[in-house]
Scaffold this active site. Sequence first.
Site, PDB file in Angstrom:
ATOM      1  N   ASP A  60     -38.869 -74.627  50.275  1.00 26.43           N
ATOM      2  CA  ASP A  60     -38.696 -76.047  50.016  1.00 26.43           C
ATOM      3  C   ASP A  60     -37.195 -76.327  49.959  1.00 26.43           C
ATOM      4  O   ASP A  60     -36.386 -75.407  49.747  1.00 26.43           O
ATOM      5  CB  ASP A  60     -39.374 -76.417  48.706  1.00 26.43           C
ATOM      6  CG  ASP A  60     -39.303 -77.900  48.410  1.00 26.43           C
ATOM      7  OD1 ASP A  60     -39.591 -78.695  49.323  1.00 26.43           O
ATOM      8  OD2 ASP A  60     -38.934 -78.266  47.282  1.00 26.43           O
ATOM      9  N   ASP A  86     -35.450 -79.805  48.620  1.00 24.60           N
ATOM     10  CA  ASP A  86     -35.020 -80.559  47.445  1.00 24.60           C
ATOM     11  C   ASP A  86     -35.379 -79.803  46.166  1.00 24.60           C
ATOM     12  O   ASP A  86     -36.543 -79.542  45.893  1.00 24.60           O
ATOM     13  CB  ASP A  86     -35.674 -81.938  47.421  1.00 24.60           C
ATOM     14  CG  ASP A  86     -35.200 -82.826  48.561  1.00 24.60           C
ATOM     15  OD1 ASP A  86     -33.994 -83.123  48.603  1.00 24.60           O
ATOM     16  OD2 ASP A  86     -36.030 -83.205  49.404  1.00 24.60           O
TER      17      ASP A  86
END
Length: 365
Positions: free
Chosen positions: A34, A36
């Site tokens: 991922d 963010d």
Amino acid sequence: MTVRNGQGQQGAGRRRPGGSAVPLSEAYDTALLDLDGVVYAGGEAVAHAVEALGVARAGGMHLAYVTNNALRTPDAVAEHLTELGVPAEAGDVITSAQAVARLIADDVPPGSRVLVIGGEGLRVALRERGLVPVDSSEDEPVAVVQGYGGPEMPWGRFAEASYAVARGLPWYASNTDLTIPGARGIGPGNGAAVEVVRIATGGRVEPKVAGKPLPPMHRETVLRTGARRPLVVGDRLDTDIEGAFNGGVDSLLVFTGVTDAAQLLRAVPEHRPTYVSADLRGLLVGQPEVVAEEDGSFACGGWRASVSAPSGGELVLEGPAADAAAGTGDPMDAVRALCGAAWSAADAEGGGVPDAGKVLARLGL
């Protein structure tokens, strides 16, 4: 795609984190990271991310970046990563915009117009699938799609989506994350924008959602990476970790984004990661096994965790440092042991989630 590797514990019955005798970057061929809250936040690199990813890459691990944020194009994301010191190409980036564009293309004829409520990343993904992005509900779209459009998204865009959905057009969303981490804290995400349209249209229609943790995003990731022994790395239980659970692959939770230790200890089975680490340096090491003892306690790295009462009790921790300020003992090993005790108690018949407030305060978490 091969997903079982003998390192972690997969499945709904997991009651403690898994262990690995070798560094995770050696146990898995691909890290599905991922962005963010894991690699960067608000445009700046997360602490230790650049160095850790560089070492993992040099050791032969393939790094792929899987994000629910549909705002930017893969080219823009790859350029940003490279500027931060994490060399990447557009093909290394998989976005929820790409996943939702494929979902729409499977449902509508080629060349169809689609009303876009979002940013350039969503428009580029639609064009890649032979669809035509439009800006108004009066432009004869056959569907409407929402993706994160950044903090400056005009309120009128939500009105356009509401008009189209109210007329009966199929409604799609790149993802429904309610929040998104940034440099100044946690802000509203695309899920909050979806709620605006749902409220305006009377709550009678639900969008088709593509992003994590749902199958369309997993399918997009598999198609684009070709990973055989993937490890999902994320900061959110309800997207990254649940997405790994749904896909039958192992996962690593890092505490650099949304989730904290208290939330992890309360996690339901589908939100329980295989591994836990403070940050991305966890990719470069193994993790000690969490051992279930005969007395009902759980041990990890010199720490021992238990629950004071079968139901309604609190977590008890013993180990090399009851106070993190003492400077001995790895607090992450303590968290792993606590997960074993908390998850086992929550899963027991008649059991409840034990109180973790006091023990986490002593650890400074």
